[in-house]
Write a protein that holds these residues in place. Structure first.
Motif, PDB file in Angstrom:
ATOM      1  N   THR A 144       0.778  -1.164   0.038  1.00  0.00           N
ATOM      2  CA  THR A 144       0.209   0.027  -0.011  1.00  0.00           C
ATOM      3  C   THR A 144       0.762   1.298  -0.016  1.00  0.00           C
ATOM      4  O   THR A 144       0.541   2.258  -0.808  1.00  0.00           O
ATOM      5  N   LYS A 145       1.876   1.194   0.777  1.00  0.00           N
ATOM      6  CA  LYS A 145       2.899   2.541   0.912  1.00  0.00           C
ATOM      7  C   LYS A 145       3.575   2.530  -0.492  1.00  0.00           C
ATOM      8  O   LYS A 145       3.614   3.868  -1.014  1.00  0.00           O
ATOM      9  N   LYS A 146       3.751   1.375  -1.321  1.00  0.00           N
ATOM     10  CA  LYS A 146       4.488   1.567  -2.532  1.00  0.00           C
ATOM     11  C   LYS A 146       3.527   2.104  -3.636  1.00  0.00           C
ATOM     12  O   LYS A 146       3.809   3.059  -4.484  1.00  0.00           O
ATOM     13  N   PHE A 147       2.158   1.595  -3.363  1.00  0.00           N
ATOM     14  CA  PHE A 147       1.314   2.165  -4.418  1.00  0.00           C
ATOM     15  C   PHE A 147       0.978   3.585  -4.150  1.00  0.00           C
ATOM     16  O   PHE A 147       0.714   4.354  -5.220  1.00  0.00           O
ATOM     17  N   ARG A 148       0.914   3.978  -2.951  1.00  0.00           N
ATOM     18  CA  ARG A 148       0.742   5.460  -2.741  1.00  0.00           C
ATOM     19  C   ARG A 148       1.521   6.410  -3.195  1.00  0.00           C
ATOM     20  O   ARG A 148       1.334   7.771  -3.574  1.00  0.00           O
ATOM     21  N   ARG A 149       2.847   5.896  -3.435  1.00  0.00           N
ATOM     22  CA  ARG A 149       4.069   6.689  -3.845  1.00  0.00           C
ATOM     23  C   ARG A 149       4.476   6.323  -5.496  1.00  0.00           C
ATOM     24  O   ARG A 149       5.510   6.436  -5.729  1.00  0.00           O
ATOM     25  N   SER A 150       3.246   5.762  -5.943  1.00  0.00           N
ATOM     26  CA  SER A 150       3.630   5.240  -7.433  1.00  0.00           C
ATOM     27  C   SER A 150       4.433   6.319  -8.311  1.00  0.00           C
ATOM     28  O   SER A 150       4.915   6.085  -9.221  1.00  0.00           O
ATOM     29  N   TRP A 151       3.775   7.670  -8.084  1.00  0.00           N
ATOM     30  CA  TRP A 151       4.360   8.566  -9.046  1.00  0.00           C
ATOM     31  C   TRP A 151       5.926   8.802  -8.818  1.00  0.00           C
ATOM     32  O   TRP A 151       6.480   9.313  -9.608  1.00  0.00           O
ATOM     33  N   ASP A 152       6.410   8.209  -7.915  1.00  0.00           N
ATOM     34  CA  ASP A 152       7.985   8.326  -7.406  1.00  0.00           C
ATOM     35  C   ASP A 152       8.919   7.162  -8.084  1.00  0.00           C
ATOM     36  O   ASP A 152       9.976   6.818  -7.801  1.00  0.00           O
ATOM     37  N   LEU A 153       7.964   6.023  -8.570  1.00  0.00           N
ATOM     38  CA  LEU A 153       8.788   4.846  -9.118  1.00  0.00           C
ATOM     39  C   LEU A 153       8.976   5.005 -10.797  1.00  0.00           C
ATOM     40  O   LEU A 153       8.466   5.954 -11.365  1.00  0.00           O
TER      41      LEU A 153
END
Length: 253
Positions: A144-153
Motif C-alpha cells: 500500500t505504501k508503494k502504491f501510494r507513492r507510485s508517482w515516484d517509481l
C-alpha cells in the motif's frame, strides 16, 4: 505431472518409503493410478485440483510456510522478484522460501530470480485464507505504501507494481477493506491511466468512508478532484477540491 512431482517431493521431505506413501495417499482418497473416469477437460481439472489439494493437506506446512504461501498466492501468476517479495513480507532470510522451492510448492526461475505459484496451488491456498487483511497484513501494508507513492517509481517498477495491484484488486475487491488500501490502488491505477479501475477504486473509497466527516473523506474528495482534473472536467474538479478544503476546515478550524 505436478501431482507426481509433489508426491515425490513429499516422500523426500518426510523420508517415507514408497509403500508408506502409497498407503497414505490411498487413505487420503487419491487413486493410486492417478487416473479416474475422466472424459472431458472440466472433470480432469477437478480431479487434478482434488489430488493437489489433498497433497497440500498431507504436507503439514508450518505456520511460517503457510504464511509464505498465502502471501505469494496473492501475487501475479507470472511471479515476482524473490528480493522484492522478501522485502514486502519483511523476511529476514529466504530459508523458508528455499525449502518450499525444493519441495516444489513454489516455482523459482534461476535466470530471472522470480518466485511464483502454480495456478492450481495458488487457487487452493487462496481458498484456505480466512482473512486476507490479517493473514497477509505486513505484505499488504508495505505494498500500500508503494502504491501510494507510485508517482515516484521508475517505469520498470511502476509496471511491476501495477501488475501486482491489478491482481490484488481482482482477488480482494469483494472484501471490505481499509480506505488506505483502496487509496493506494487508486494512486497506481490513475498514474497508469487506467480509468475504469480508477473509477472502481473511487467507489470503494467512498464506501469505506461511510459518509462520515473524517480525514479519509477529505482525501476522497481530493482524489475525485484530481481524477476530474486529469479528465479535463475543471468545474467538477474545483467543486470536489472545495469540498475537501471545507472538510479540512471543519476538522482543523
Amino acid at each position: 505431472t505436478l501431482t507426481i512431482e509433489l508426491i515425490a517431493r513429499l516422500m523426500t521431505a518426510k523420508h517415507m518409503k514408497l509403500n508408506a506413501m502409497l498407503e497414505q495417499i490411498k487413505k487420503a482418497g487419491i487413486s493410486p493410478t492417478l487416473t479416474g473416469k475422466v472424459h472431458h477437460k472440466t472433470s480432469k481439472a477437478q480431479t487434478v485440483y482434488s489430488h493437489i489439494e489433498t497433497l497440500f493437506d498431507l504436507a503439514s506446512l508450518s505456520d511460517e510456510e503457510f504464511s509464505v504461501m498465502c502471501n505469494l498466492s496473492l501475487m501475479p501468476l507470472a511471479g515476482v522478484s524473490f528480493e522484492h517479495f522478501m522485502e514486502w513480507c519483511q523476511y529476514n532470510n529466504g530459508e523458508i522460501i528455499t525449502n518450499l522451492i525444493e519441495r516444489s510448492w513454489i516455482k523459482y526461475d534461476n535466470e530471472t530470480d522470480v518466485v511464483s505459484l502454480h495456478p492450481v496451488i495458488a487457487n487452493i491456498v487462496r481458498n484456505k485464507i480466512e482473512n486476507y487483511t490479517q493473514t497477509c497484513k505486513i505484505m499488504l501494508d508495505n505494498l500500500t505504501k508503494k502504491f501510494r507513492r507510485s508517482w515516484d517509481l521508475n517505469h520498470r517498477s511502476r509496471i511491476e507494481y501495477l501488475e501486482i495491484a491489478k491482481t490484488l484488486f481482482f482477488i480482494t475487491r469483494e472484501i471490505e477493506n481499509s480506505f488506505l488500501w483502496y487509496q493506494g490502488l487508486h494512486c497506481i491505477f490513475i498514474h497508469n491511466n487506467m480509468n475504469d479501475a480508477s473509477i472502481e477504486t473511487i467507489k470503494c473509497m467512498k464506501k469505506s468512508t461511510n459518509n462520515t466527516i473524517t480525514i479519509e473523506t477529505a482525501w476522497f474528495e481530493y482524489h475525485v478532484a484530481a481524477f476530474c482534473f486529469y479528465r479535463f472536467y475543471y468545474d467538477e474538479a474545483v467543486e470536489h477540491m472545495q469540498k475537501s478544503i471545507d472538510i479540512l476546515n471543519e476538522l482543523f478550524p
